[in-house]
Design a protein around this motif. Sequence first.
Motif, short mmCIF file in Angstrom:
data_model
loop_
_atom_site.label_atom_id
_atom_site.label_comp_id
_atom_site.label_asym_id
_atom_site.label_seq_id
_atom_site.Cartn_x
_atom_site.Cartn_y
_atom_site.Cartn_z
N VAL A 1 51.29 52.33 38.67
CA VAL A 1 51.08 50.83 38.36
C VAL A 1 50.18 50.19 39.38
N ILE A 2 48.65 50.15 39.13
CA ILE A 2 47.96 49.49 39.93
C ILE A 2 47.11 48.09 39.64
N THR A 3 47.14 47.25 40.50
CA THR A 3 46.47 45.98 40.11
C THR A 3 45.08 45.81 40.94
N ALA A 4 44.30 45.42 40.24
CA ALA A 4 42.83 45.29 40.57
C ALA A 4 42.15 43.96 40.15
N GLY A 5 41.08 43.62 40.83
CA GLY A 5 40.03 42.49 40.74
C GLY A 5 40.71 41.10 41.32
N PRO A 6 40.19 39.90 40.77
CA PRO A 6 40.80 38.62 41.28
C PRO A 6 41.76 38.18 40.42
N THR A 7 42.42 36.96 40.74
CA THR A 7 42.95 36.10 39.70
C THR A 7 42.25 34.93 39.74
N ALA B 1 39.40 30.92 42.32
CA ALA B 1 39.07 32.60 42.36
C ALA B 1 38.45 33.00 43.49
N ASN B 2 38.10 34.22 43.55
CA ASN B 2 37.61 34.84 44.77
C ASN B 2 36.39 35.71 44.59
N ARG B 3 35.91 36.52 45.41
CA ARG B 3 34.78 37.34 45.09
C ARG B 3 34.96 38.90 44.85
N SER B 4 36.49 39.23 44.53
CA SER B 4 36.66 40.61 44.38
C SER B 4 36.17 40.99 42.98
N SER B 5 35.33 42.22 42.88
CA SER B 5 34.79 42.88 41.90
C SER B 5 35.70 43.64 41.04
N GLY B 6 36.91 44.08 41.77
CA GLY B 6 37.67 45.01 41.07
C GLY B 6 37.34 46.53 41.18
N ARG B 7 36.14 46.82 41.85
CA ARG B 7 35.55 48.09 41.96
C ARG B 7 36.55 49.21 42.61
N GLN B 8 37.19 48.85 43.75
CA GLN B 8 37.91 49.75 44.41
C GLN B 8 39.22 50.16 43.55
N GLY B 9 39.93 49.06 43.25
CA GLY B 9 40.97 49.30 42.20
C GLY B 9 40.64 50.26 41.02
N TYR B 10 39.62 49.89 40.36
CA TYR B 10 39.34 50.52 39.12
C TYR B 10 39.01 52.23 39.51
N ALA B 11 38.43 52.24 40.75
CA ALA B 11 38.13 53.73 40.96
C ALA B 11 39.50 54.34 41.55
N ILE B 12 40.34 53.71 42.03
CA ILE B 12 41.57 54.31 42.51
C ILE B 12 42.23 54.77 41.25
N ALA C 1 34.04 42.59 35.21
CA ALA C 1 32.96 43.12 34.26
C ALA C 1 32.87 44.70 34.55
N LEU C 2 34.07 45.52 34.37
CA LEU C 2 33.95 46.93 34.70
C LEU C 2 34.66 47.43 33.32
N GLU C 3 34.03 48.82 33.25
CA GLU C 3 34.55 49.75 32.18
C GLU C 3 36.05 50.10 32.57
N THR C 4 37.03 50.29 31.56
CA THR C 4 38.10 50.92 31.60
C THR C 4 37.94 52.48 32.14
N PRO C 5 38.47 52.96 33.31
CA PRO C 5 38.34 54.31 33.64
C PRO C 5 39.01 55.12 32.47
N ARG C 6 38.44 56.29 32.29
CA ARG C 6 39.13 57.25 31.27
C ARG C 6 40.36 57.72 31.52
N PRO D 1 31.41 55.76 50.11
CA PRO D 1 31.19 55.18 48.66
C PRO D 1 32.79 54.96 48.21
N LYS D 2 33.15 53.73 47.40
CA LYS D 2 34.35 53.40 47.13
C LYS D 2 35.18 54.64 46.24
#
Length: 399
Positions: free
Chosen positions: A195-201, A212-223, A242-247, A382-383
């Motif tokens: 289970v992984i959480t990502a991005g802002p609330t 809210a805050n400036r989190s883009s979610g990139r690091q969580g999505y990459a993980i 605004a990120l695509e769901t990883p495969r 890179p993340k």
Amino acid sequence: MNGKRILLVIGGGIAAYKSCELIRLIRKAGGGVTCVLTDGGAQFVTPMTLAALSEAEVYSSLWDLKNETEMGHIQLSREADLIVVCPATADLMAKMAAGIADDLATTLLLATDTQVMAVPAMNVRMWDHAATQRNVGQLRDDGVIVLDPDEGPMACGEFGEGRLPEPDAIFAEIEHWLASSTKDRAHPLAGKRVVITAGPTREPIDPVRYIANRSSGRQGYAIAGALARLGANVSLISGPVALETPRGVNRIDVETALEMEAAVDAALPADVAILVAAVADWRAEASPRKIKKGETGGPPDLNLIENPDILAGLSRSDKRPELLIGFAAETDKVVGHAKAKLDRKGCDWIIANDVSGDVMGGADNSVHIITEAGVESWEQMPKSDVARKLAERIADVLA
């Protein structure tokens, strides 16, 4: 190595001569080698030399009618236990990253589901160039094993990173990978739930405004993507990004901290939980209608309520995962604050990073892994590389 088959793709660089010694080492250990020689590689080593060392036919043309009537480029790749690209030039890696198939080597690399290992060799400035580093990151994201080049003097007279590792070091990497079965090695987290959480609330103030805050979610999505590539069953609980769901990842969208807490609980049990999301510490007592400017006689008084501490709550839960990892985004005293957070939250690891620059929303990250054993600091990268290294570390721990 006994009975293992290596498909060796030889790129066009002066380091191609080292592929001859690599063939000798593989053959001496009982492995078989089939060579695919690119046009560039043929400028440095000859088919006759490779055929003599490998005791096998050397392939170079996509338009060999005798072989291509049987789709030879597909058979070549699928008969191998491992494909090794050595040397992997900047040009060859760029084509691999882009999915270009304009000769035998790139066509079989695109048509294969066999594990690929690339051994880079090029001028130091070519290696350091942003395009090459971007391509290396893409290849690693795609599951290609990309070895790090050595540092040292080069044939061009310069000194730095980009030198092909010595053949015995490359052979050791091949032997290490083959020590495990291809399936186990490629998917060490198969059967594990993450289970992984990502991005802002977003915490509403009224129907049109929010905290809210400036989190883009990139690091969580990459993980999440890196863990899925290692075979894990990944549930990604995401704030608004605004990120695509990883495969291969199951994504659950939420907006507020309360929704995220509920979604984490619903996704349990799990073997690992990684809480990367930047969850708002407070929420407002939201107005049911838009607060009009001027009607309050000045700035509105926001009655702030503390949000639940998802990480600390999960640490105390009877559903606590075997490995619980939190993130700490800090702007000062990064390691010190992270150590205190580790003690306070009761998790296994805290991964701290300095967000005083452009980390939130940026492409790179530099992290410190805080555990009871101490602090391990990683250089800026890179993340996607942070995610890959972290996923591999998790797989090692669970193993």
